[in-house]
Design a protein around this motif. Structure first.
Motif, mmCIF file in Angstrom:
data_model
loop_
_atom_site.group_PDB
_atom_site.id
_atom_site.type_symbol
_atom_site.label_atom_id
_atom_site.label_comp_id
_atom_site.label_asym_id
_atom_site.label_seq_id
_atom_site.Cartn_x
_atom_site.Cartn_y
_atom_site.Cartn_z
ATOM 1 N N PRO A 157 2.431 0.905 5.951
ATOM 2 C CA PRO A 157 1.623 -0.408 5.674
ATOM 3 C C PRO A 157 0.980 0.375 4.059
ATOM 4 C CG PRO A 157 1.099 0.493 7.638
ATOM 5 C CD PRO A 157 2.118 0.818 7.143
ATOM 6 N N ALA A 158 0.612 1.320 4.386
ATOM 7 C CA ALA A 158 -0.790 1.584 3.154
ATOM 8 C C ALA A 158 -0.280 1.866 1.612
ATOM 9 C CB ALA A 158 -1.314 3.098 3.387
ATOM 10 N N ASP A 159 1.222 2.364 1.551
ATOM 11 C CA ASP A 159 2.526 2.439 0.438
ATOM 12 C C ASP A 159 2.492 1.003 0.131
ATOM 13 O OD1 ASP A 159 2.015 5.501 0.862
ATOM 14 O OD2 ASP A 159 3.869 6.068 1.307
ATOM 15 N N PHE A 160 3.087 0.412 0.991
ATOM 16 C CA PHE A 160 3.837 -1.142 0.448
ATOM 17 C C PHE A 160 2.669 -1.875 -0.069
ATOM 18 C CE2 PHE A 160 7.480 0.300 2.859
ATOM 19 C CZ PHE A 160 8.528 0.124 1.388
ATOM 20 N N THR A 180 2.587 3.037 17.910
ATOM 21 C CA THR A 180 1.510 2.238 18.367
ATOM 22 C C THR A 180 0.716 1.976 17.532
ATOM 23 O OG1 THR A 180 0.945 4.092 19.496
ATOM 24 C CG2 THR A 180 2.795 2.629 20.474
ATOM 25 N N VAL A 181 0.156 2.752 16.705
ATOM 26 C CA VAL A 181 -1.484 2.899 16.587
ATOM 27 C C VAL A 181 -0.898 2.296 14.725
ATOM 28 C CG1 VAL A 181 -3.030 3.997 15.208
ATOM 29 C CG2 VAL A 181 -1.907 4.928 17.412
ATOM 30 N N GLN A 182 1.115 1.705 14.538
ATOM 31 C CA GLN A 182 1.156 1.657 13.074
ATOM 32 C C GLN A 182 0.563 0.136 13.428
ATOM 33 O OE1 GLN A 182 4.374 2.018 9.122
ATOM 34 N NE2 GLN A 182 4.555 2.587 12.045
ATOM 35 N N LEU A 183 0.399 -1.167 13.658
ATOM 36 C CA LEU A 183 -0.110 -1.531 13.462
ATOM 37 C C LEU A 183 -2.057 -2.158 13.593
ATOM 38 C CD1 LEU A 183 0.505 -5.105 13.755
ATOM 39 C CD2 LEU A 183 -0.025 -4.767 16.386
ATOM 40 N N LEU A 184 -2.473 -1.430 13.787
ATOM 41 C CA LEU A 184 -3.777 -1.417 13.746
ATOM 42 C C LEU A 184 -3.903 -0.443 12.022
ATOM 43 C CD1 LEU A 184 -6.818 -1.245 14.319
ATOM 44 C CD2 LEU A 184 -6.661 1.045 15.719
ATOM 45 N N ALA A 185 -3.109 0.461 12.335
ATOM 46 C CA ALA A 185 -3.055 1.013 11.020
ATOM 47 C C ALA A 185 -3.247 -0.407 9.180
ATOM 48 C CB ALA A 185 -2.302 1.769 10.188
ATOM 49 N N GLY A 186 -2.273 -1.467 9.942
ATOM 50 C CA GLY A 186 -2.280 -2.655 9.000
ATOM 51 C C GLY A 186 -3.283 -3.128 9.255
ATOM 52 N N PHE A 187 -3.165 -3.432 10.053
ATOM 53 C CA PHE A 187 -4.896 -4.104 9.815
ATOM 54 C C PHE A 187 -5.970 -3.736 9.123
ATOM 55 C CE2 PHE A 187 -3.159 -6.452 13.644
ATOM 56 C CZ PHE A 187 -3.959 -7.965 13.510
ATOM 57 N N LEU A 188 -6.267 -2.229 9.227
ATOM 58 C CA LEU A 188 -7.434 -1.238 8.199
ATOM 59 C C LEU A 188 -6.930 -1.324 6.792
ATOM 60 C CD1 LEU A 188 -7.351 1.542 10.467
ATOM 61 C CD2 LEU A 188 -9.009 -0.583 10.183
ATOM 62 N N VAL A 189 -5.523 -1.441 6.495
ATOM 63 C CA VAL A 189 -5.244 -1.206 5.349
ATOM 64 C C VAL A 189 -5.937 -2.680 4.326
ATOM 65 C CG1 VAL A 189 -3.305 -1.775 3.624
ATOM 66 C CG2 VAL A 189 -3.107 -0.202 5.210
ATOM 67 N N ASP A 190 -5.404 -4.080 5.464
ATOM 68 C CA ASP A 190 -5.723 -5.092 4.941
ATOM 69 C C ASP A 190 -7.741 -5.321 4.355
ATOM 70 O OD1 ASP A 190 -2.900 -6.007 4.615
ATOM 71 O OD2 ASP A 190 -3.275 -6.814 6.602
ATOM 72 N N ARG A 191 -8.027 -4.602 5.524
ATOM 73 C CA ARG A 191 -9.694 -4.829 5.304
ATOM 74 C C ARG A 191 -10.164 -3.383 4.365
ATOM 75 N NH1 ARG A 191 -13.163 -6.634 8.801
ATOM 76 N NH2 ARG A 191 -15.670 -5.941 9.009
ATOM 77 N N TYR A 192 -9.804 -2.592 4.557
ATOM 78 C CA TYR A 192 -10.149 -1.440 3.706
ATOM 79 C C TYR A 192 -9.362 -1.008 2.409
ATOM 80 C CZ TYR A 192 -13.253 -1.042 7.416
ATOM 81 O OH TYR A 192 -14.481 -1.483 9.337
ATOM 82 N N GLY A 225 -5.287 0.178 1.224
ATOM 83 C CA GLY A 225 -4.531 1.276 1.652
ATOM 84 C C GLY A 225 -4.245 3.057 0.749
ATOM 85 N N ARG A 226 -5.382 3.113 0.206
ATOM 86 C CA ARG A 226 -6.317 4.184 -1.281
ATOM 87 C C ARG A 226 -6.482 4.760 0.198
ATOM 88 N NH1 ARG A 226 -9.170 6.956 -4.551
ATOM 89 N NH2 ARG A 226 -10.320 4.771 -4.788
ATOM 90 N N ARG A 227 -7.870 4.135 0.889
ATOM 91 C CA ARG A 227 -8.893 5.214 1.677
ATOM 92 C C ARG A 227 -8.349 5.415 2.585
ATOM 93 N NH1 ARG A 227 -13.533 0.981 1.268
ATOM 94 N NH2 ARG A 227 -14.812 1.273 -0.612
ATOM 95 N N ILE A 228 -7.061 4.226 3.487
ATOM 96 C CA ILE A 228 -6.470 4.454 5.098
ATOM 97 C C ILE A 228 -4.820 6.141 4.182
ATOM 98 C CG2 ILE A 228 -4.942 3.944 6.754
ATOM 99 C CD1 ILE A 228 -7.748 2.581 6.545
ATOM 100 N N LEU A 229 -4.946 6.184 3.420
ATOM 101 C CA LEU A 229 -3.685 6.845 2.721
ATOM 102 C C LEU A 229 -4.524 8.840 3.649
ATOM 103 C CD1 LEU A 229 -1.323 6.152 -0.231
ATOM 104 C CD2 LEU A 229 -0.789 6.585 2.247
ATOM 105 N N PHE A 230 -6.031 8.836 2.681
ATOM 106 C CA PHE A 230 -6.729 9.813 3.385
ATOM 107 C C PHE A 230 -6.955 10.413 4.556
ATOM 108 C CE2 PHE A 230 -9.638 8.463 -1.305
ATOM 109 C CZ PHE A 230 -8.409 8.901 -1.868
ATOM 110 N N VAL A 231 -6.637 8.655 4.862
ATOM 111 C CA VAL A 231 -7.374 9.742 6.219
ATOM 112 C C VAL A 231 -6.060 10.245 7.252
ATOM 113 C CG1 VAL A 231 -7.575 8.923 8.685
ATOM 114 C CG2 VAL A 231 -9.473 8.080 6.860
ATOM 115 N N GLY A 232 -4.950 9.432 6.974
ATOM 116 C CA GLY A 232 -3.120 9.944 7.192
ATOM 117 C C GLY A 232 -3.132 11.196 6.566
ATOM 118 N N LEU A 233 -3.260 11.614 5.214
ATOM 119 C CA LEU A 233 -2.807 12.970 4.879
ATOM 120 C C LEU A 233 -3.702 13.581 5.111
ATOM 121 C CD1 LEU A 233 -2.490 11.883 0.926
ATOM 122 C CD2 LEU A 233 -0.909 12.560 2.470
#
Length: 379
Positions: free
Chosen positions: A124-127, A67-79, A81-89
């Motif tokens: 979303p971040a990886d691809f 359910t949160v993955q779509l939001l993650a996709g928006f965040l990847v497009d905005r900020y 992928g690398r920054r969002i990966l930091f949050v995920g890890l």
């Protein structure tokens, strides 16, 4: 001076490092898909839980991730992928620490949900990063390596967790698991300069979108991919969560042999992804590859589930099932890439792969319910 080509050694070295960094993190995320199922026997005893309750932990893990993955996709497009990966890890590491210190079912649930929150960012971040920084000539190999790393994470998780648990206890096993996302996070920080170079946008015929941020949702191919991911994930989620237990019930084999069968499934899937990467790079007939591979995997699964073969043949068929599932994966990712508008790459992968996560959310509870019902049905 001549312009460097995509085949130059420098570009090849750069691509290899990018693929390795992203794939390592992807392997960690898949490892965390199985951070609890291998420890179910110990956790079940420690907290006096049913199989349905154990399955529901993984249901919530994948429900949050999906359910949160779509939001993650928006965040990847905005900020990015690398920054969002930091949050995920970071979320994955904290989740393992929380699970290791769990004192009741509610704490286990919170840990599972936090791990799901961390897991939602990876596809979303990886691809997005692979499509941006890897040469188009090597994308087929990037997709297959990315997929292989995920399957290796699945394959390693049971041996890693059960091995440490047998030597110590399940809490120490979870503490050890926390080291993996930390190692991936440090690797991304150490090689952060690789993600600062500018690669020209690849020549492609992908569709472009216009209008609102949700305009891409009108593309039928996006929803076909979503439905395909959901259905296939329900089947795969059942294999991941309960195939060792199921093989024990059907064939009366030891836990070690049942776990070996699951590991062979994952290794077969990893091998299939390598092969599938070469096939996907040489042909445009991705739909045919997917259809043949999944039909083969499905036929083998039916034979295993029906109990029509000997235990060792069932183990071998598990490997063939994984091989078929693996061959289809790179072609699947090429189809998604072809359907994704360039400016909505993160959002498209976010929503399509949310189908995968939601399928995984349904599967553990559903198969756990069937596992609980089996003894009474046979009485």
């Amino acid at each position: 001076m001549s312009k460097p080509t995509a085949n130059s050694s420098g570009s090849s070295n750069h691509d290899a490092r990018i693929i390795a960094l992203i794939s390592f993190g992807h392997g960690v995320s898949h490892f965390y898909n199985l951070i609890l199922p291998p420890l179910f026997p110990w956790i079940k005893t420690a907290f006096q839980l049913s199989y349905a309750q154990l399955g529901f932990l993984m249901t919530m893990y994948f429900a949050v991730s999906g359910t949160v993955q779509l939001l993650a996709g928006f965040l990847v497009d905005r900020y990015g992928g690398r920054r969002i990966l930091f949050v995920g890890l970071s979320c994955l590491a904290l989740a393992a620490l929380l699970l290791a210190s769990a004192f009741n079912y509610a704490t286990l649930m919170l840990g599972a949900m936090l791990a799901g929150l961390g897991n939602c960012v990876f596809h979303p971040a990886d691809f997005s990063l692979l499509n941006k920084y890897v040469s188009p000539l090597r994308l087929g190999h990037a997709y297959s390596t990315h997929g292989v790393s995920g399957n290796l994470g699945w394959a390693i998780a049971p041996f890693f967790l059960i091995g440490i648990c047998n030597l110590t206890n399940w809490r120490i096993a979870l503490l050890a698991a926390a080291c993996l996302p930390i190692a991936s996070l440090l690797s991304l920080l150490a090689y952060r300069e690789l993600f600062t170079c500018n690669r020209p946008a690849p020549n492609t015929t992908r569709a472009t979108s216009s209008g609102s941020m949700l305009h891409f949702l009108k593309l039928p191919a996006i929803w076909v991919c979503f439905a395909f991911f959901f259905v296939s994930a329900v089947a795969l989620g059942g294999i991941q969560s309960f195939s060792p237990t199921g093989l024990q019930h059907i064939y009366e084999v030891s836990l070690n042999l049942a776990t070996t069968a699951f590991t062979l499934y994952m290794l077969g899937s990893a091998t299939g992804m390598v092969w599938g990467g070469f096939l996907a790079a040489k042909t445009r007939q991705h739909e045919r590859i997917i259809a043949f591979a999944f039909c083969t995997a499905g036929a083998c699964s039916c034979l295993i589930g029906a109990g029509m073969v000997t235990p060792y043949v069932a183990v071998a068929l598990m490997a063939v099932t994984g091989l078929g599932a693996g061959v289809a994966a790179p072609s699947r990712d090429f189809l998604i890439r072809a359907a994704a508008p360039q400016e909505a790459m993160g959002r498209v992968y976010g929503i399509v792969y949310s189908g995968l996560e939601l399928g995984f959310a349904v599967a553990p509870w559903l198969f756990g319910y069937w596992m609980d019902a089996k003894p009474s049905a046979s009485a």
